[in-house]
Design an enzyme around this catalytic site. Sequence first.
Site, PDB file in Angstrom:
ATOM      1  N   ASP A 126       0.806  -1.220   0.000  1.00  0.00           N
ATOM      2  CA  ASP A 126       0.000   0.000   0.000  1.00  0.00           C
ATOM      3  C   ASP A 126       0.838   1.269   0.000  1.00  0.00           C
ATOM      4  O   ASP A 126       0.677   2.144  -0.859  1.00  0.00           O
ATOM      5  CB  ASP A 126      -0.924  -0.036   1.224  1.00  0.00           C
ATOM      6  CG  ASP A 126      -1.871   1.145   1.284  1.00  0.00           C
ATOM      7  OD1 ASP A 126      -1.382   2.269   1.540  1.00  0.00           O
ATOM      8  OD2 ASP A 126      -3.083   0.963   1.089  1.00  0.00           O
ATOM      9  N   VAL A 144      -5.229   2.221  -0.264  1.00  0.00           N
ATOM     10  CA  VAL A 144      -5.028   1.502  -1.524  1.00  0.00           C
ATOM     11  C   VAL A 144      -5.397   0.031  -1.338  1.00  0.00           C
ATOM     12  O   VAL A 144      -6.089  -0.561  -2.169  1.00  0.00           O
ATOM     13  CB  VAL A 144      -3.585   1.650  -2.030  1.00  0.00           C
ATOM     14  CG1 VAL A 144      -3.370   0.797  -3.276  1.00  0.00           C
ATOM     15  CG2 VAL A 144      -3.264   3.102  -2.332  1.00  0.00           C
ATOM     16  N   ASP A 145      -4.937  -0.567  -0.246  1.00  0.00           N
ATOM     17  CA  ASP A 145      -5.302  -1.952   0.054  1.00  0.00           C
ATOM     18  C   ASP A 145      -6.812  -2.110   0.166  1.00  0.00           C
ATOM     19  O   ASP A 145      -7.417  -3.018  -0.421  1.00  0.00           O
ATOM     20  CB  ASP A 145      -4.658  -2.406   1.357  1.00  0.00           C
ATOM     21  CG  ASP A 145      -3.250  -2.933   1.172  1.00  0.00           C
ATOM     22  OD1 ASP A 145      -2.798  -3.054   0.027  1.00  0.00           O
ATOM     23  OD2 ASP A 145      -2.590  -3.230   2.188  1.00  0.00           O
ATOM     24  N   TYR A 146      -7.428  -1.245   0.963  1.00  0.00           N
ATOM     25  CA  TYR A 146      -8.856  -1.390   1.222  1.00  0.00           C
ATOM     26  C   TYR A 146      -9.683  -1.178  -0.048  1.00  0.00           C
ATOM     27  O   TYR A 146     -10.602  -1.962  -0.343  1.00  0.00           O
ATOM     28  CB  TYR A 146      -9.305  -0.403   2.306  1.00  0.00           C
ATOM     29  CG  TYR A 146      -8.601  -0.569   3.634  1.00  0.00           C
ATOM     30  CD1 TYR A 146      -7.904  -1.738   3.944  1.00  0.00           C
ATOM     31  CD2 TYR A 146      -8.612   0.439   4.581  1.00  0.00           C
ATOM     32  CE1 TYR A 146      -7.256  -1.888   5.152  1.00  0.00           C
ATOM     33  CE2 TYR A 146      -7.970   0.293   5.805  1.00  0.00           C
ATOM     34  CZ  TYR A 146      -7.294  -0.868   6.081  1.00  0.00           C
ATOM     35  OH  TYR A 146      -6.649  -1.007   7.286  1.00  0.00           O
ATOM     36  N   GLY A 193      -9.207  -4.051  -2.394  1.00  0.00           N
ATOM     37  CA  GLY A 193     -10.024  -5.195  -1.984  1.00  0.00           C
ATOM     38  C   GLY A 193     -11.476  -5.027  -2.370  1.00  0.00           C
ATOM     39  O   GLY A 193     -12.131  -5.970  -2.840  1.00  0.00           O
TER      40      GLY A 193
END
Length: 413
Positions: free
Chosen positions: A140, A168-170, A173
């Site tokens: 991220d 960015v990760d969230y 996902g």
Amino acid sequence: MIGLGDIRIVAIEQYGAGPFGSLHLAELGADVIKVEDARTGGDIGRHVPPFQSEDDSLFYQSFNRNKRSIALDLSVDGGRDVLHRLVSECDGVLHNLRGDVPEKLGLRYEDLAPYNERVVVCSLSGFGMTGPRREQPAYDYVVQGLAGWMELTGEPDGPPTKSGLSLVDYCGGLAAAMSLLAGIHVARRDGVGGDCDLSLFETAVAMLSYPATWHLTKGHETTRRTRSAHPSIVPFGAFPTADGWLMLACAKPKFFGRLTEAIGRGELAADPRFATLEARQRNNDELIPLLDAALRTRTTGEWVTRLNAAGVPCGPVNTLKEALKDPQTRHRELVVETPHPHWGTVRHVRTAGRGWWPLPAPRRAPELGEDRDDVLRDLVGLDDAQIAELARDGAFGTTQSTTPADAARDETA
């Protein structure tokens, strides 16, 4: 049936991005079977400090509620055989591995279609399965820097700054979960599945949104504004009060008029320097000190009460503790509890997904390989002797624990 109870996902995932996406599907009712690497102690999230014990952590618990776990060694024939049996009984496969790894492990649609031609394979890698960065690992914070986020975040005279959360990760996902559901819809309609090739980098670049449009169309360079101010709308940002900070969001002309009346400076709305959105932006340096002086005369709580009554979008800048105790947090039942054999009662924030259908009760994240036998018996149809034979052949690995250093493989997104 509970929500997405007719959807089964095999999630070959670790850390944050993939697990966050599949968590939303699990809490909306999907059967998410988490396939963990038996060679490395499973999901590296199990080993994240500070609250970590053996093969579990509160970090891992945050991302993996309502899932089932099976540990496999996909480097041996037995492990791959079990995976293929699972694929034959599922609607989708979600993995967040480095872009070149799915081909090596046989996790693309062309590899899995022989076992289920309707399966949808969603890859969430750092940079995608094609392109010059395909083989590079990414996380991220790295992507926030690469995609220009950090140049846009923070105070004007400060260093480049990441967002406070792993957005960015969230968001990656969530994009993966959305794409996977869309793919399942298409596969059920057309009878054939395929690959969904997503990346954290594309997620971050896509979220540049209107600053990117401004630059691409007009060459405009969006710069950082002090106190989290909006790049074009004034007033819109953080303002000091007598005892803290207040966020104001006068996104429409009517809100500025309401604000000036509520703070006792109604004449500002008629002042030619501040009468329009464009004028307020041009004369920002003159307007903000006037608003600061007025807002410092009362506490944050007093201003929130007064401005809410006037219909001005605003809110306190809460601490994490205050946010989790907010009356709206309680009313919407955003905090859920799951009993845990080691951590006692674990209190989480639930995902944001909602619907009119019944949702499953929250369950703690599974122990490593906890659901292996149930999954293989009930879903795949193996008996105890067959499971024991696969175990002897190394399908489930030789150990289910390792050190965090060993678990930190470079095959994640």
